[in-house]
Design a protein around this motif. Sequence first.
Motif: not given
Length: 392
Positions: A125-149
């Motif tokens: 949850p610290t890299d480019i895919l965080v803003p990419y998923t929220s801003m460049r994919i059309n979806a009704k619901c956006k979910i961010l998964w934390f696998h780390t601290e």
Amino acid sequence: MNKKKVIFVTEKLIMGGVEKSLLEWIKILAPYMEITVAVMHLGGELETEIGKHATIRLLSDEQFHFRQIVARKIKKGKVIDVLQMLRAVNHARRDKSYINQCSNRIYEIDKIDEEFDYAVCFHKPTDILVPYTSMRINAKCKILWFHTEVSETVQMDKDGYKKAYQKYDKFVCVSKAVSKQLEEFLSDRKKDIYTIYNFFDKDTIYKKSELEPVKFGNEKKSIKIVTVGRLSWEKGQDIAIESARIMKEKDIKFVWYFIGDGPSYTELHGLTKKYGLEKQVIFLGGMKNPYPYIKKCDIYVQPSREEGYGMTVAEAKLLQRAIVITDFLTAGEHIQNGENGYIVPINQSELALKIMCLIKRPEKREQFSHNLKGYNYPVECKEKIYELFGIS
């Protein structure tokens, strides 16, 4: 009935804990949802298996230079993307915030125009895919998964990451400890934070643990120790090798097997050679099926500095091993210290001490193993996943 559509976004489908957990969730969701997995890089060991249940889509143009990306986009008629890229590059050069730099770089990657019901960032949850998923994919619901601290990277740029995270509708944390950290960080979003442990199929693990012969050496009189994990600073294999040095100096008979690949291989191999531990420390590389080694070892050790949860510890518990782990964030969610394993400070001397204790006391190893009988992974994981994705 039309299936809901979900896209999982991650870096690469390698043989890692995050990727293995993704495979298990996809298997569970596939009967109910149409699944796409978008990756930055192809070539991971789990691609074939995940491809049986989902469509795999390549995102990245990172193999090209900036000018080549611009030329390709112009050829495709994506002039707006090019203008956004040029503007973003200018901003990124002046911005000291890493997550803001990542937010500016997302225009280098093509936007996904297809619409989804859910878009899940399943990467760190610290890299480019965080803003990419929220801003460049059309979806009704956006979910961010934390696998780390909730790492120091996030804490050092609270404003930047809070702004990036607020673009998500829901958050999933793989342990109670990580959920607590995120609740403190996003105190106004507690109701949107789910705690869902990574799922694994215990029957599959039992079967796999019997599938392949274990290629341990002929060290019949030596204790066999196993550690599984990506070779990296976070996983603490350097601490383990320092512990091995201490144990060798005390004339303890053991062989320590490390399963996994990663960026620290050269450093760890050099450390092993420096201490003359070539006979005591064996690197087996990455494995699709490490379970026979876990099942046949005398002691399982997880020397991590950081763990979002620690899937391999849960798997070693399932296979009833005598376990020693360091006191990473979620250690207490795995082990009751002294009852079904040992938790030690993140220190080579303390780690060596407890391992030697188990080597010298086979009855203690037997006790830990016995106390893990009947251990079962939390079955409510599936129920929470169904709730998260609106499956009834």
